[in-house]
Scaffold this active site. Sequence first.
Site, PDB file in Angstrom:
ATOM      1  N   HIS A  14      35.985  37.167  36.642  1.00 18.02           N
ATOM      2  CA  HIS A  14      35.782  35.640  37.043  1.00 18.02           C
ATOM      3  C   HIS A  14      37.015  35.045  36.555  1.00 18.02           C
ATOM      4  O   HIS A  14      37.876  35.484  36.286  1.00 18.02           O
ATOM      5  CB  HIS A  14      34.491  35.263  35.947  1.00 18.02           C
ATOM      6  N   CYS A  33      43.097  32.123  31.820  1.00 11.35           N
ATOM      7  CA  CYS A  33      41.721  32.344  32.362  1.00 11.35           C
ATOM      8  C   CYS A  33      41.487  31.586  33.597  1.00 11.35           C
ATOM      9  O   CYS A  33      40.329  31.778  34.153  1.00 11.35           O
ATOM     10  CB  CYS A  33      41.055  31.672  31.419  1.00 11.35           C
ATOM     11  N   HIS A  37      40.221  37.421  36.603  1.00 13.73           N
ATOM     12  CA  HIS A  37      40.533  38.547  35.542  1.00 13.73           C
ATOM     13  C   HIS A  37      38.862  39.187  35.204  1.00 13.73           C
ATOM     14  O   HIS A  37      37.858  38.650  35.609  1.00 13.73           O
ATOM     15  CB  HIS A  37      41.164  37.908  34.341  1.00 13.73           C
ATOM     16  N   HIS A  39      36.190  40.960  32.371  1.00 15.55           N
ATOM     17  CA  HIS A  39      35.630  41.304  31.203  1.00 15.55           C
ATOM     18  C   HIS A  39      34.691  42.407  30.950  1.00 15.55           C
ATOM     19  O   HIS A  39      33.730  42.706  31.992  1.00 15.55           O
ATOM     20  CB  HIS A  39      34.855  39.957  30.370  1.00 15.55           C
ATOM     21  N   ASP A  77      26.688  43.603  37.513  1.00 14.95           N
ATOM     22  CA  ASP A  77      27.784  44.263  37.080  1.00 14.95           C
ATOM     23  C   ASP A  77      28.889  44.772  38.393  1.00 14.95           C
ATOM     24  O   ASP A  77      28.314  44.986  39.557  1.00 14.95           O
ATOM     25  CB  ASP A  77      27.024  45.771  36.863  1.00 14.95           C
ATOM     26  N   HIS A  78      30.031  44.812  38.049  1.00 14.81           N
ATOM     27  CA  HIS A  78      31.119  45.072  38.923  1.00 14.81           C
ATOM     28  C   HIS A  78      31.124  44.141  40.001  1.00 14.81           C
ATOM     29  O   HIS A  78      31.153  44.291  41.164  1.00 14.81           O
ATOM     30  CB  HIS A  78      31.030  46.461  39.455  1.00 14.81           C
ATOM     31  N   GLU A 121      32.094  38.151  25.174  1.00 17.15           N
ATOM     32  CA  GLU A 121      33.065  38.331  26.441  1.00 17.15           C
ATOM     33  C   GLU A 121      34.129  39.225  26.028  1.00 17.15           C
ATOM     34  O   GLU A 121      34.924  39.865  26.939  1.00 17.15           O
ATOM     35  CB  GLU A 121      33.747  36.906  26.586  1.00 17.15           C
TER      36      GLU A 121
END
Length: 135
Positions: A14, A33, A37, A39, A77-78, A121
Amino acid sequence: MFELSRRLEFSAAHRLWCDRLSDDENRRLYGPCANLHGHNYVLDVTVRGDVDPVTGMVMDLNVIAQVLDEVLFRAIDHRNLESDVPWLAGKVTTAENVVAAMWEQLRPHLGPGLHRMRLYESPQNFVDYSGPGAA
Ligand code: NI
C-alpha cells in the site's frame, strides 16, 4: 464472559496518499509511507460471549478461521490494497481505515459476537477497533 480470538497473517502492499491533498502535502504528511511499500500484517479478531454449555465453546474457531480465509485473506493477501481490493478503493489505507473496512466485511459473517479487531501493521504499530454492532 469470555473473549476468544483468532489470528490472521497476510502480506500486502500500500501507500498512504490522500487524493484531496496536493503531492507536496502528501509527501510532507506521510513521508516515506507515501511511496508504495509492503507490510506483514497481523489481524486479531475477537468474539465475546458465554460458553455454550453443550459445546463448551464461545464460538467454533474453525468457523472463524474459514470466514477469515474466505472473506479477507483471499481478497487481500499479496495484493495492492488501493488497486486490488474493491472495498478499500478510494480510502487512505491507514491501519485505522483498513481495520474499519475489514469490520464491515466480517460483521455479517461472524454475527453478534464480534467484539474487537486489532490490526498490526508492524510489531510496533497497531490499532484496536470495535465497530457498529460490537458485542
Ligand atoms: Ni505502510
